[in-house]
Motif scaffolding. Structure first.
Motif, PDB file in Angstrom:
ATOM      1  N   LEU A  86     -56.716  37.696 -44.935  1.00 50.82           N
ATOM      2  CA  LEU A  86     -55.678  38.651 -44.506  1.00 50.82           C
ATOM      3  C   LEU A  86     -56.342  40.001 -44.284  1.00 50.82           C
ATOM      4  CD1 LEU A  86     -53.073  37.489 -47.177  1.00 50.82           C
ATOM      5  CD2 LEU A  86     -52.906  37.086 -44.722  1.00 50.82           C
TER       6      LEU A  86
ATOM      7  N   ASN B  31     -52.153  42.984 -37.877  1.00 48.68           N
ATOM      8  CA  ASN B  31     -51.411  42.636 -36.657  1.00 48.68           C
ATOM      9  C   ASN B  31     -50.479  43.786 -36.268  1.00 48.68           C
ATOM     10  OD1 ASN B  31     -49.798  41.308 -34.644  1.00 48.68           O
ATOM     11  ND2 ASN B  31     -48.309  40.787 -36.243  1.00 48.68           N
TER      12      ASN B  31
ATOM     13  N   PRO C  99     -47.949  44.496 -33.445  1.00 53.18           N
ATOM     14  CA  PRO C  99     -47.350  43.799 -32.305  1.00 53.18           C
ATOM     15  C   PRO C  99     -47.427  44.630 -31.033  1.00 53.18           C
ATOM     16  CG  PRO C  99     -45.689  44.331 -33.993  1.00 53.18           C
ATOM     17  CD  PRO C  99     -47.008  44.789 -34.511  1.00 53.18           C
TER      18      PRO C  99
ATOM     19  N   ILE D 210     -45.793  45.971 -28.633  1.00 55.52           N
ATOM     20  CA  ILE D 210     -44.456  46.372 -28.190  1.00 55.52           C
ATOM     21  C   ILE D 210     -44.620  47.420 -27.080  1.00 55.52           C
ATOM     22  CG2 ILE D 210     -42.223  47.351 -28.921  1.00 55.52           C
ATOM     23  CD1 ILE D 210     -42.930  46.480 -31.798  1.00 55.52           C
TER      24      ILE D 210
ATOM     25  N   ILE E  18     -41.119  48.700 -39.849  1.00 57.16           N
ATOM     26  CA  ILE E  18     -40.947  47.427 -39.127  1.00 57.16           C
ATOM     27  C   ILE E  18     -41.598  46.330 -39.957  1.00 57.16           C
ATOM     28  CG2 ILE E  18     -41.404  46.164 -36.986  1.00 57.16           C
ATOM     29  CD1 ILE E  18     -41.564  48.848 -35.538  1.00 57.16           C
TER      30      ILE E  18
ATOM     31  N   GLY F 111     -41.854  41.443 -44.789  1.00 60.48           N
ATOM     32  CA  GLY F 111     -42.615  40.465 -45.564  1.00 60.48           C
ATOM     33  C   GLY F 111     -42.921  41.084 -46.928  1.00 60.48           C
ATOM     34  N   ALA F 112     -43.878  40.480 -47.637  1.00 56.19           N
ATOM     35  CA  ALA F 112     -44.244  40.965 -48.972  1.00 56.19           C
ATOM     36  C   ALA F 112     -44.593  42.454 -48.927  1.00 56.19           C
ATOM     37  CB  ALA F 112     -45.430  40.165 -49.490  1.00 56.19           C
TER      38      ALA F 112
ATOM     39  N   ARG G 105     -44.239  32.921 -47.244  1.00 57.03           N
ATOM     40  CA  ARG G 105     -44.823  33.550 -48.422  1.00 57.03           C
ATOM     41  C   ARG G 105     -43.708  34.331 -49.150  1.00 57.03           C
ATOM     42  NH1 ARG G 105     -46.480  37.481 -51.985  1.00 57.03           N
ATOM     43  NH2 ARG G 105     -48.731  37.508 -52.293  1.00 57.03           N
TER      44      ARG G 105
ATOM     45  N   ILE H 168     -36.633  44.443 -30.898  1.00 58.28           N
ATOM     46  CA  ILE H 168     -37.142  45.751 -30.487  1.00 58.28           C
ATOM     47  C   ILE H 168     -37.621  45.604 -29.049  1.00 58.28           C
ATOM     48  CG2 ILE H 168     -38.962  47.453 -30.883  1.00 58.28           C
ATOM     49  CD1 ILE H 168     -38.888  46.597 -33.866  1.00 58.28           C
TER      50      ILE H 168
ATOM     51  N   ALA I 169     -45.338  47.270 -40.966  1.00 57.99           N
ATOM     52  CA  ALA I 169     -45.647  46.343 -42.073  1.00 57.99           C
ATOM     53  C   ALA I 169     -45.593  44.955 -41.463  1.00 57.99           C
ATOM     54  CB  ALA I 169     -44.640  46.508 -43.197  1.00 57.99           C
ATOM     55  N   THR I 170     -46.350  44.795 -40.387  1.00 53.33           N
ATOM     56  CA  THR I 170     -46.213  43.611 -39.528  1.00 53.33           C
ATOM     57  C   THR I 170     -47.291  42.556 -39.781  1.00 53.33           C
ATOM     58  OG1 THR I 170     -47.214  45.060 -37.866  1.00 53.33           O
ATOM     59  CG2 THR I 170     -44.867  44.619 -37.649  1.00 53.33           C
ATOM     60  N   GLY I 171     -47.963  42.677 -40.901  1.00 46.08           N
ATOM     61  CA  GLY I 171     -48.811  41.581 -41.357  1.00 46.08           C
ATOM     62  C   GLY I 171     -50.144  41.450 -40.652  1.00 46.08           C
ATOM     63  N   PHE I 172     -50.601  40.210 -40.574  1.00 47.84           N
ATOM     64  CA  PHE I 172     -51.988  39.931 -40.201  1.00 47.84           C
ATOM     65  C   PHE I 172     -52.075  38.769 -39.221  1.00 47.84           C
ATOM     66  CE2 PHE I 172     -51.730  41.733 -44.398  1.00 47.84           C
ATOM     67  CZ  PHE I 172     -52.740  42.688 -44.403  1.00 47.84           C
TER      68      PHE I 172
ATOM     69  N   TRP J 184     -46.622  32.849 -40.812  1.00 48.70           N
ATOM     70  CA  TRP J 184     -48.045  33.088 -40.515  1.00 48.70           C
ATOM     71  C   TRP J 184     -48.922  31.954 -41.044  1.00 48.70           C
ATOM     72  CZ3 TRP J 184     -50.983  33.705 -44.894  1.00 48.70           C
ATOM     73  CH2 TRP J 184     -50.423  34.339 -46.006  1.00 48.70           C
TER      74      TRP J 184
ATOM     75  N   ASN K 211     -46.666  33.948 -36.219  1.00 48.94           N
ATOM     76  CA  ASN K 211     -46.395  35.396 -36.094  1.00 48.94           C
ATOM     77  C   ASN K 211     -47.190  36.049 -34.972  1.00 48.94           C
ATOM     78  OD1 ASN K 211     -48.834  35.039 -37.512  1.00 48.94           O
ATOM     79  ND2 ASN K 211     -48.689  37.038 -38.462  1.00 48.94           N
TER      80      ASN K 211
HETATM   81  P1  NA7 Z   1     -45.963  39.156 -43.143  1.00 50.71           P
HETATM   82  O1  NA7 Z   1     -45.512  38.306 -44.233  1.00 50.71           O
HETATM   83  O2  NA7 Z   1     -46.518  38.504 -41.927  1.00 50.71           O
HETATM   84  O3  NA7 Z   1     -44.755  40.093 -42.732  1.00 50.71           O
HETATM   85  C1  NA7 Z   1     -44.740  40.773 -41.519  1.00 50.71           C
HETATM   86  C2  NA7 Z   1     -43.348  41.222 -41.220  1.00 50.71           C
HETATM   87  O4  NA7 Z   1     -43.337  41.892 -39.967  1.00 50.71           O
HETATM   88  C3  NA7 Z   1     -42.366  40.071 -41.115  1.00 50.71           C
HETATM   89  O5  NA7 Z   1     -41.138  40.487 -41.618  1.00 50.71           O
HETATM   90  C4  NA7 Z   1     -42.300  39.855 -39.611  1.00 50.71           C
HETATM   91  O6  NA7 Z   1     -41.129  39.217 -39.179  1.00 50.71           O
HETATM   92  C5  NA7 Z   1     -42.365  41.280 -39.133  1.00 50.71           C
HETATM   93  N1  NA7 Z   1     -42.778  41.397 -37.739  1.00 50.71           N
HETATM   94  C6  NA7 Z   1     -43.962  41.037 -37.199  1.00 50.71           C
HETATM   95  N2  NA7 Z   1     -43.973  41.306 -35.887  1.00 50.71           N
HETATM   96  C7  NA7 Z   1     -42.757  41.834 -35.585  1.00 50.71           C
HETATM   97  C8  NA7 Z   1     -42.162  42.309 -34.396  1.00 50.71           C
HETATM   98  N3  NA7 Z   1     -42.814  42.260 -33.232  1.00 50.71           N
HETATM   99  N4  NA7 Z   1     -40.904  42.784 -34.460  1.00 50.71           N
HETATM  100  C9  NA7 Z   1     -40.249  42.819 -35.641  1.00 50.71           C
HETATM  101  N5  NA7 Z   1     -40.762  42.385 -36.804  1.00 50.71           N
HETATM  102  C10 NA7 Z   1     -42.008  41.902 -36.775  1.00 50.71           C
HETATM  103  O7  NA7 Z   1     -47.085  40.190 -43.639  1.00 50.71           O
HETATM  104  P2  NA7 Z   1     -47.165  40.972 -45.012  1.00 50.71           P
HETATM  105  O8  NA7 Z   1     -48.189  42.017 -44.853  1.00 50.71           O
HETATM  106  O9  NA7 Z   1     -45.833  41.381 -45.467  1.00 50.71           O
HETATM  107  O10 NA7 Z   1     -47.658  39.883 -46.011  1.00 50.71           O
HETATM  108  C11 NA7 Z   1     -48.824  39.133 -45.742  1.00 50.71           C
HETATM  109  C12 NA7 Z   1     -49.621  38.905 -46.976  1.00 50.71           C
HETATM  110  O11 NA7 Z   1     -50.233  40.122 -47.287  1.00 50.71           O
HETATM  111  C13 NA7 Z   1     -48.929  38.500 -48.201  1.00 50.71           C
HETATM  112  O12 NA7 Z   1     -49.546  37.397 -48.739  1.00 50.71           O
HETATM  113  C14 NA7 Z   1     -49.057  39.641 -49.166  1.00 50.71           C
HETATM  114  O13 NA7 Z   1     -49.755  39.273 -50.281  1.00 50.71           O
HETATM  115  C15 NA7 Z   1     -49.741  40.669 -48.471  1.00 50.71           C
HETATM  116  P3  NA7 Z   1     -41.056  37.600 -39.182  1.00 50.71           P
HETATM  117  O14 NA7 Z   1     -40.948  37.207 -40.614  1.00 50.71           O
HETATM  118  O15 NA7 Z   1     -42.342  37.120 -38.562  1.00 50.71           O
HETATM  119  O16 NA7 Z   1     -39.871  37.292 -38.378  1.00 50.71           O
END
Ligand code: NA7
Ligand code: FAD
Length: 554
Positions: A157, A161, A163, A165, A196, A199-200, A342, A368, A391-394, A506, A511
């Protein structure tokens, strides 16, 4: 000499090539232990390249407010050194980012690791030279290093990521991704903030920002089943308990399913009475942590009917905590089974939506559409912000590999080989990429575990293999295509006996637009996986082909 090397040399590029036994990429939990193991215990020459300016990996980059471990501190650490575990004192059940970073900095200092780490340096290319049987590694700082072994401690991780947009670059306020948080921190006082992602990470950061910001808008695409963390300060009795029982605790987490300290109930939910289930769920809820997820009935993650019992129970808990029924419904996950995404741990997340300064926007139905200079526009209108937090993850697991031009035999790029999904043997190695080892790579238990336990297993197994090669005069190792094909099939088969692949997560690559949809981590459990790796070693490294220094098969 490979064609890339030839081209460069013909072009007259001046290169200073350093020869090493091993190049390690990444200075998080994995890279630090790999350096200690290879350099200090095995006497190899080794260097880490790390993109960040310090050690820590995840805990170096993710400095956002609320960043905290979800694993119990006494097992979210190394076990390999008795003195280290005795001297270190954790202050909480779940340590925050600063404490985690402090721990890893302490480890680097204690084992004198920094002198062999080149910080602020990103590895951009790694090419296997079939003539010399060595990796040629290049960095964005212009380094060229030749190494017998390449250890990818890239992190599952670590590729943030953001996005794509439309209008992203036009936003006139401040914009941050949680995994690239500025060291000096961000003051949200008096600001209108948009977060935005839920997730966690989004759940942790929104809980903190709600306290500080003038107004917080949370953009949620998928509602999550967040569980109470149950964090608490460390007390002397708990510390005494885990230090006195360290060996037993670690023996258990090394061999159980997840590397966490939760014991499954050992029965199936559908055979329990509703009263028994209620008691079991409530007990785990009150204890906090992942108990409901990783220490629950055996069929929760395999049978939809069994899963419904716990999914519905958690939904009710969310409803109990949110005052406004419209917001409560938005926060209630109904499109996926509990535990297949997760599971986030929270510390007061649901209650932030009872505050006047916090608003929840559901972007599942109205995505969005655009980032504007002043904020975020969805189909339902525009929201204005001073600060936007992603906060759109990895791009999980494969993302960090795909960012490097890794060329194996015949110059094949790893990312091309993995175009339809990763192909590995044991999640550790890939055919055509000799002497390249992945730590917590795809198709290993990795992100489904308490990761330091999985990391120690990988580093120890890899060093065992290198020792075997040294003892037997072998220079090259790679898996056979047959062993790899079997592992890929097995890994997918195991995943598909569970509910996990039915959710867009993911774990599945869902994702990232265009990413192949295959289940990325290995779901067979850490204990079973460890046993398999040990058997492979005991059977003379079954599934691997070796060659000696001259390239003759051994
Ligand atoms: P996550 O779990 O991938 O969460 C990312 C969040 O961002 C999730 O709610 C996604 O919605 C959201 N997302 C991603 N792209 C978009 C766009 N384009 N529009 C709206 N929302 C979006 O990453 P985290 O960092 O929270 O957690 C990953 C790991 O790292 C975890 O194991 C922790 O220990 C820390 P979705 O759910 O995909 O609909
Ligand atoms: P990382 O810590 O990610 O380190 C990898 C390093 O490699 C990074 O510093 C990166 O800069 C570097 N790197 C990558 N590519 C290159 C390149 N090309 N060149 C140079 N350097 C490169 N796991 C748990 O088990 N429990 C938890 O509670 C938990 N909480 C988490 C919370 C957050 C916010 C996040 C993001 C992850 C969490 N994880 C948790 C997972 C966490 O990533 C692992 O526990 C662990 O820290 C991974 O260590 P690592 O060394 O494998 O990878």
């Amino acid at each position: 000499m490979s064609s890339t090397q030839q081209d460069r040399r013909q072009a007259g590029a001046e290169e200073l090539i350093t020869d090493l036994d091993a190049v390690i990429v990444g200075a998080g939990f994995a890279g630090l232990y790999a350096l200690h193991k290879l350099r200090d215990e095995m006497g190899l020459s080794a260097r880490i390249f790390e993109a960040g300016d310090g050690v820590g990996g995840t805990w170096y980059w993710n400095r956002y407010p609320g960043a905290r471990s979800d694993s119990s501190s006494w097992i979210y650490c190394y076990s390999f050194d008795e003195e280290l575990r005795e001297e270190w004192q954790w202050s909480e059940r779940y340590p925050g980012q600063q404490e985690m970073l402090g721990y890893l900095e302490h480890v680097a200092e204690k084992f004198d690791l920094n002198r062999d780490i080149q910080f602020g340096t990103r590895v951009t290319e790694a090419t296997f030279d079939e003539e010399t049987n060595r990796w040629e590694v290049r960095t964005d700082a212009g380094d060229v290093v030749s190494a017998r072994f390449l250890v990818a401690a890239l992190g599952a991780l670590s590729a943030a990521n953001v996005p794509d947009i439309p209008g992203l670059e036009t936003f006139a306020g401040d914009r941050y991704h949680t995994a690239e948080w500025p060291k000096e921190g961000v003051d949200f006082t008096g600001e209108r903030v948009g977060v935005i992602g839920t997730g966690a990470t989004g759940i942790q950061v929104a809980t903190e920002i709600a306290e500080q910001a003038d107004h917080l808008t949370v953009f949620q695409r998928t509602a999550n089943y967040a569980l109470p963390a149950g964090n608490h300060p460390m007390d002397a009795e708990l510390e005494r308990w885990y230090k006195e029982n360290y060996d037993e605790i670690w023996e258990s987490v090394r061999h159980n399913f997840s590397g966490h300290d939760y014991d499954p109930i050992g029965k199936v939910a559908l055979e329990a009475t509703p009263e028994e289930r209620e008691r079991a769920f409530q007990e785990r809820w009150e204890r906090g942590g992942f108990g409901l997820w990783l220490g629950n009935y055996d069929d929760i993650l395999e049978s939809r009917e069994a899963n419904d019992t716990v999914s519905e129970w958690v939904r009710q808990k969310i409803w109990e905590r949110v005052d406004d029924p419209v917001t409560a419904e938005k926060l209630t996950p109904r499109d996926h089974a509990f535990g297949t995404k997760r599971v986030p741990l929270e510390m007061g997340y649901y209650e932030i939506f009872n505050r006047d300064n916090v608003e929840l926007v559901d972007v599942q139905k109205a995505p969005i559409e655009e980032i504007t200079p002043t904020g975020v526009r969805t189909k339902h209108g525009e929201y204005e912000f001073d600060v936007l937090v992603f906060a759109t993850g990895f791009d999980a697991m494969t993302g960090p590999y795909n960012k490097i031009d890794i060329r194996g035999r015949d110059g094949q790029l790893l990312r091309d080989k993995w175009a339809e999904g990763p192909r590995t043997y044991l999640g550790l190695t890939s055919a055509g990429y000799p002497n390249l080892f992945a730590i917590t790579g795809p198709q290993s238990p990795s992100v489904l575990t308490n990761m330091p336990v999985a990391i120690e297993q990988h580093v120890e197994w890899i060093s065992g293999l290198i020792r075997h090669m040294r003892d037997n005069g072998l220079a090259v190792v790679e898996p056979t295509s047959e062993a790899e094909d079997d592992w890929v099939d097995h890994s997918q088969e195991v995943a598909h006996t569970t509910l996990f692949p039915q959710s867009a997560t993911w774990y599945m690559g869902a994702n990232i637009p265009g990413k192949p949809q295959v289940f990325l981590p290995y779901l067979g459990g850490l204990g079973g996986y460890r046993q398999k790796c040990d058997e492979v070693a005991a059977n003379g490294y079954e599934g691997f082909a070796f060659a000696d220094r001259e390239g003759s098969n051994a």
